[in-house]
Design a protein around this motif. Structure first.
Motif, mmCIF file in Angstrom:
data_model
loop_
_atom_site.group_PDB
_atom_site.id
_atom_site.type_symbol
_atom_site.label_atom_id
_atom_site.label_comp_id
_atom_site.label_asym_id
_atom_site.label_seq_id
_atom_site.Cartn_x
_atom_site.Cartn_y
_atom_site.Cartn_z
ATOM 1 N N GLY A 4 -0.870 -4.863 0.580
ATOM 2 C CA GLY A 4 -0.463 -3.498 0.303
ATOM 3 C C GLY A 4 -1.287 -2.501 1.087
ATOM 4 N N GLY A 5 -1.148 -1.240 0.726
ATOM 5 C CA GLY A 5 -1.946 -0.187 1.359
ATOM 6 C C GLY A 5 -1.104 0.895 2.000
ATOM 7 N N PRO A 6 -0.784 0.779 3.287
ATOM 8 C CA PRO A 6 -1.078 -0.350 4.177
ATOM 9 C C PRO A 6 -2.535 -0.398 4.660
ATOM 10 C CG PRO A 6 -0.057 1.397 5.438
ATOM 11 C CD PRO A 6 -0.070 1.851 3.998
ATOM 12 N N HIS A 7 -3.308 0.658 4.307
ATOM 13 C CA HIS A 7 -4.659 0.768 4.876
ATOM 14 C C HIS A 7 -5.690 0.029 4.015
ATOM 15 C CE1 HIS A 7 -2.547 3.504 7.377
ATOM 16 N NE2 HIS A 7 -2.461 4.444 6.464
ATOM 17 N N THR A 8 -5.451 -1.257 3.852
ATOM 18 C CA THR A 8 -6.411 -2.188 3.256
ATOM 19 C C THR A 8 -6.508 -3.363 4.224
ATOM 20 O OG1 THR A 8 -4.657 -3.284 2.007
ATOM 21 C CG2 THR A 8 -5.856 -1.505 0.891
ATOM 22 N N MET A 9 -7.053 -4.486 3.784
ATOM 23 C CA MET A 9 -7.086 -5.634 4.688
ATOM 24 C C MET A 9 -7.244 -6.926 3.899
ATOM 25 S SD MET A 9 -10.911 -5.536 6.351
ATOM 26 C CE MET A 9 -12.325 -6.183 5.422
ATOM 27 N N TYR A 10 -6.623 -7.986 4.411
ATOM 28 C CA TYR A 10 -6.994 -9.315 3.959
ATOM 29 C C TYR A 10 -8.383 -9.616 4.517
ATOM 30 C CZ TYR A 10 -2.312 -10.510 2.253
ATOM 31 O OH TYR A 10 -1.142 -10.560 1.544
ATOM 32 N N ALA A 11 -9.134 -10.431 3.785
ATOM 33 C CA ALA A 11 -10.528 -10.646 4.168
ATOM 34 C C ALA A 11 -10.936 -12.081 3.902
ATOM 35 C CB ALA A 11 -11.437 -9.684 3.401
ATOM 36 N N ASN A 12 -12.135 -12.399 4.328
ATOM 37 C CA ASN A 12 -12.740 -13.702 4.019
ATOM 38 C C ASN A 12 -13.230 -13.674 2.570
ATOM 39 O OD1 ASN A 12 -12.587 -15.351 6.458
ATOM 40 N ND2 ASN A 12 -13.790 -13.707 7.386
ATOM 41 N N SER A 13 -12.279 -13.594 1.664
ATOM 42 C CA SER A 13 -12.562 -13.465 0.238
ATOM 43 C C SER A 13 -11.645 -14.392 -0.541
ATOM 44 C CB SER A 13 -12.338 -12.012 -0.206
ATOM 45 O OG SER A 13 -12.774 -11.803 -1.531
ATOM 46 N N PHE A 14 -12.071 -14.750 -1.748
ATOM 47 C CA PHE A 14 -11.270 -15.638 -2.592
ATOM 48 C C PHE A 14 -10.032 -14.898 -3.088
ATOM 49 C CE2 PHE A 14 -10.032 -17.762 -6.511
ATOM 50 C CZ PHE A 14 -10.044 -19.088 -6.107
ATOM 51 N N PHE A 15 -8.883 -15.582 -2.995
ATOM 52 C CA PHE A 15 -7.617 -14.982 -3.434
ATOM 53 C C PHE A 15 -6.848 -16.047 -4.204
ATOM 54 C CE2 PHE A 15 -5.292 -11.051 -1.853
ATOM 55 C CZ PHE A 15 -4.383 -11.028 -2.901
ATOM 56 N N HIS A 16 -6.849 -15.917 -5.516
ATOM 57 C CA HIS A 16 -6.241 -16.922 -6.389
ATOM 58 C C HIS A 16 -4.766 -17.141 -6.054
ATOM 59 C CE1 HIS A 16 -4.048 -17.973 -10.174
ATOM 60 N NE2 HIS A 16 -4.992 -18.882 -10.255
ATOM 61 N N GLU A 17 -4.023 -16.066 -5.837
ATOM 62 C CA GLU A 17 -2.590 -16.187 -5.577
ATOM 63 C C GLU A 17 -2.306 -17.023 -4.330
ATOM 64 O OE1 GLU A 17 1.047 -13.232 -4.234
ATOM 65 O OE2 GLU A 17 -0.446 -12.481 -5.635
ATOM 66 N N LEU A 18 -3.085 -16.806 -3.273
ATOM 67 C CA LEU A 18 -2.884 -17.568 -2.044
ATOM 68 C C LEU A 18 -3.221 -19.038 -2.260
ATOM 69 C CD1 LEU A 18 -4.411 -15.078 0.570
ATOM 70 C CD2 LEU A 18 -2.101 -15.143 -0.387
ATOM 71 N N GLN A 19 -4.312 -19.287 -2.996
ATOM 72 C CA GLN A 19 -4.683 -20.674 -3.297
ATOM 73 C C GLN A 19 -3.620 -21.353 -4.162
ATOM 74 O OE1 GLN A 19 -7.104 -22.582 -2.195
ATOM 75 N NE2 GLN A 19 -8.439 -21.112 -1.152
ATOM 76 N N ALA B 3 -2.008 3.220 13.646
ATOM 77 C CA ALA B 3 -0.804 2.925 14.423
ATOM 78 C C ALA B 3 0.449 2.741 13.577
ATOM 79 C CB ALA B 3 -1.029 1.685 15.289
ATOM 80 N N VAL B 4 0.313 2.505 12.290
ATOM 81 C CA VAL B 4 1.497 2.306 11.445
ATOM 82 C C VAL B 4 2.101 3.630 10.984
ATOM 83 C CG1 VAL B 4 0.305 2.228 9.206
ATOM 84 C CG2 VAL B 4 2.382 0.885 9.530
ATOM 85 N N ARG B 5 1.304 4.677 10.986
ATOM 86 C CA ARG B 5 1.781 5.965 10.471
ATOM 87 C C ARG B 5 2.906 6.497 11.358
ATOM 88 N NH1 ARG B 5 -2.109 9.812 10.909
ATOM 89 N NH2 ARG B 5 -1.109 11.132 9.361
ATOM 90 N N GLY B 6 4.033 6.818 10.734
ATOM 91 C CA GLY B 6 5.209 7.277 11.459
ATOM 92 C C GLY B 6 6.025 6.150 12.051
ATOM 93 N N ASP B 7 5.632 4.903 11.788
ATOM 94 C CA ASP B 7 6.308 3.769 12.416
ATOM 95 C C ASP B 7 6.516 2.616 11.439
ATOM 96 O OD1 ASP B 7 7.481 2.430 14.643
ATOM 97 O OD2 ASP B 7 5.613 1.337 14.979
ATOM 98 N N TYR B 8 6.644 2.920 10.145
ATOM 99 C CA TYR B 8 6.891 1.854 9.172
ATOM 100 C C TYR B 8 8.153 1.086 9.567
ATOM 101 C CZ TYR B 8 3.614 3.103 5.372
ATOM 102 O OH TYR B 8 2.503 3.311 4.607
ATOM 103 N N GLY B 9 8.024 -0.233 9.606
ATOM 104 C CA GLY B 9 9.159 -1.069 9.983
ATOM 105 C C GLY B 9 9.302 -1.253 11.480
ATOM 106 N N GLY B 10 8.348 -0.707 12.247
ATOM 107 C CA GLY B 10 8.390 -0.831 13.701
ATOM 108 C C GLY B 10 7.392 -1.860 14.183
#
Length: 660
Positions: free
Chosen positions: A442-457, A484-491
């Motif tokens: 989500g976000g979009p201004h967040t990030m996946y990281a080198n962190s534990f993620f129960h849902e992915l596991q 770069a995503v601002r004004g270009d969602y879906g691009g």
């Protein structure tokens, strides 16, 4: 032999956070949060640790959530907030034992607090009604009648507020000082404004307070910081410009104030920085301007609870530590006032909370990585050596098979490099073909990281490969990349994700290209909707807390009227552009079986977004189902009602099992 992870393992994972080192540097407290399956609630308890021996003792045991622990200046006691009596009230516990003493009984509870250096006072903030004081009691009505809510501004609702999400009217956060000798309260701030308690000087003579006194806040996006003389109430402005600033902290000599924040150059996509304000010279410098990554923790995960890591920490030598989100990591960074800056922790992990000793030699760090939910470590910074202090997740790790993701990177059409991870299914066997799920954050201004993620596991445990990448718009890379995503969602973001899928397939012959799935929440839900409206490559999709129609989102979301313009570059004066970026426009193209998940009390992406998409697809005889989660907001997947978090995960897995 270890077993496969299940959805219910969420109940077995503990979150360790809020490390607070005592003034003597020899002991600390922290919080452990667990989910009680029987009570269907989160409980958080206070723990104490002797750093030399590693001896841990539990200090609180009730059915409550403890937060914001803070040592007294003399190191003899710890103050904390607890909701044991419904509202968060302030408690103090002596380190030598005994029951915690409740020291406030405020009608609205306590929002935050700071110990005064004198040790005999505590500064507190709390919501009080206009015209009332901290000591006025609100009379309770036996059978309160419903009351109309008169709306006269645009920021009138907020996701996460109980009920209809309406911001309480005529109620303002004020600051007061609590005298511990007689528990009397003296109000410090007044006026119909929201005040935030930021920091207190080492001599107790000055406060840093956040307050915005604009008459109309509808289009005001700033959080001014003031330096206030405690005795005279004379105010000096530290910062008063568009952007968000906070997390202030005085240096030990009182000469400087460090704080974090970002200006409004790129709206909510602007990189955060650390700023240093010279108290005597009244000048400010940006300490981290030369780093093209954001200060702070932008990682998304789903098991860490109650995190309130400091924006910046000083040492006695006027050195500073802070978190930086960079290249899929959240690392601890070190800086000096003359501009020296470098990483103080390794790559490949997520430091999601921390504290540093006054001499700067040691840090307590809460660390997670993709196969490690998180524990507390004592970290000798200069030597780079660490010792694990807590082991609350040890049994879980011994029992359950987890998958280590592989880093991937690939070049996209505009020459940028996109980074991400690929997980093989648990129990992977060479020569076999496996389905693959693409997850979108989500976000979009967040990030996946080198962190534990129960849902992915969990998806990996169910036999799926999992691809998750940080497309343009994600934090942790350059300012140009996140903007770069601002004004270009879906691009370009769409092509980044699809290029990642193509790359993963080209490099891994185990991926069954006829058995692909896609899912995501919030912006990831928008992107899921967009993807299935623009390609039929996926056999199944699950969209969560999504946006489907920017035109209606503009008026119904708690942030819609400004977020839409910030992200899409248009408002209701250009409905054609909003419609062109709306997945609902492309509903007729959707052939992928789609499951729609949404919370009833989501006021960030209101449930009408899901309703529109569901009814539209159903009217077109598309394969679609809709699951509504009661009494939950936009954060269901992270902090929602525990049993409904399990139900959500099961719905996702069952949908993919049915159609892939």
């Amino acid at each position: 032999m270890k077993r496969k992870l299940g959805a219910e393992d969420l109940f077995k994972i503990n979150s360790v956070s809020n490390p607070q080192i005592s003034p003597n540097g020899e002991e600390a407290v922290f919080i452990r949060t667990e989910i009680d399956e029987k009570d269907n609630k989160y409980y958080a308890h206070l723990f104490h640790i002797q750093l030399a021996t590693g001896t841990i003792s539990q200090w609180t045991y009730g059915k409550e959530r403890i937060s914001s622990p803070n040592w007294s200046p003399d190191g003899q006691s710890v103050a904390f907030l607890s909701n044991r009596d419904e509202k968060n009230q302030l408690y103090i516990i002596n380190k030598n034992g005994g029951e915690a003493k409740k020291v406030t009984t405020l009608d609205s509870g306590v929002n935050s607090f700071l110990w005064d250096p004198s040790n005999g006072k505590i500064w507190i903030s709390s919501k009080i009604k206009s015209g009332k004081t901290f000591t006025d009691k609100v009379e309770k009505e036996d059978k309160p009648l419903p009351k109309a809510y008169v709306v006269d501004g645009m920021k009138y609702k907020m996701d996460g507020i109980d009920g209809a999400g309406l911001v309480p009217q005529d109620s303002y956060s004020q600051i007061a000082v609590l005298n511990l000798n007689d528990e009397s309260i003296d109000q410090f701030t007044t006026g119909e404004y929201q005040h935030s308690l930021q920091a207190i000087s080492p001599d107790g003579k000055k406060l840093v307070v956040g307050v915005n006194r604009a008459d109309n806040l509808d289009y005001v996006f700033k959080s001014p910081l003031l330096l206030i003389d405690v005795e005279t109430k004379e105010e000096t402005t530290i910062v008063d410009q568009n952007g968000y600033y906070g997390g202030a902290a005085f240096s030990f000599d009182g000469k400087y104030i460090a704080y974090a924040g970002s200006d409004h150059s790129y709206k909510n996509a602007t990189h955060g920085n650390i700023y240093i304000y010279d108290v005597e010279g009244k000048t400010t410098v940006s300490l981290t301007d030369g780093i093209d990554s954001p200060v702070g923790d932008y990682a998304v995960a789903d098991t860490q609870q109650g995190i309130s890591s400091p924006a910046v920490v000083w040492t006695a030598a006027n050195e500073l530590y802070f978190q930086l989100s960079t290249m899929g990591d959240v690392r601890l960074y070190y800086a000096t006032l003359d501009g020296a800056i470098y990483p103080a922790s390794p790559e490949g992990e997520h430091i999601y909370d921390y504290a540093v000793t006054k001499d700067g030699k040691f840090a307590l760090i809460a660390v997670s990585n993709p196969t490690f939910p998180g524990e507390l470590f004592n970290y000798e910074i200069a030597a780079g050596e660490r010792k694990q202090l807590t082991h609350f997740n040890e049994e879980f790790l011994k029992e359950v098979e987890l998958v280590q993701p592989s880093d991937i990177s690939y070049e996209v059409s505009d020459g940028n490099t996109v980074y991400g991870w690929l997980m093989k299914p648990a129990g992977f066997e060479e020569g076999k073909k496996y389905p693959l799920i693409v997850e979108i954050h989500g976000g979009p201004h967040t990030m996946y990281a080198n962190s534990f993620f129960h849902e992915l596991q969990l998806l990996a445990a169910k036999g799926y490969g999992v691809l998750y990448v940080n497309p343009r718009g994600s934090h942790g890379y350059s300012q140009a990349f996140v903007d770069a995503v601002r004004g270009d969602y879906g691009g370009g973001d769409y092509t980044d994700i699809m290029a990642g899928l193509d790359y993963a397939i080209s490099q891994n012959d185990w991926i069954d290209t006829e058995r692909l799935g896609v899912t995501g929440g919030s912006y990831g839900g928008f992107m899921t909707n967009w993807i299935v409206g623009h390609t039929n490559r996926f056999k199944a999709a699950v969209t969560q807390r999504s946006i489907s129609n920017w035109i209606s989102f503009f008026g119904v979301s708690d942030i819609g009227y400004y977020f839409t313009d910030w992200q899409i570059g248009a408002d209701m004066q250009d409905p054609e552009k909003l419609w062109n970026h709306s997945p609902l426009k492309y509903a007729k193209n959707i052939e992928t079986p789609l499951l729609i998940l949404h919370s009833e009390k989501d006021f960030r992406c209101p449930i009408e977004q899901a309703e529109q998409l569901y009814i539209t697809l159903k009217s077109m005889n598309k394969q679609v189902e809709f699951v509504r989660f009661p009494d939950n907001n936009h954060n269901l997947s992270r902090t929602g009602t525990p049993n409904l978090r399990i139900e959500r995960l099961n719905q996702i897995v069952q949908w993919f099992e049915k159609y892939i």
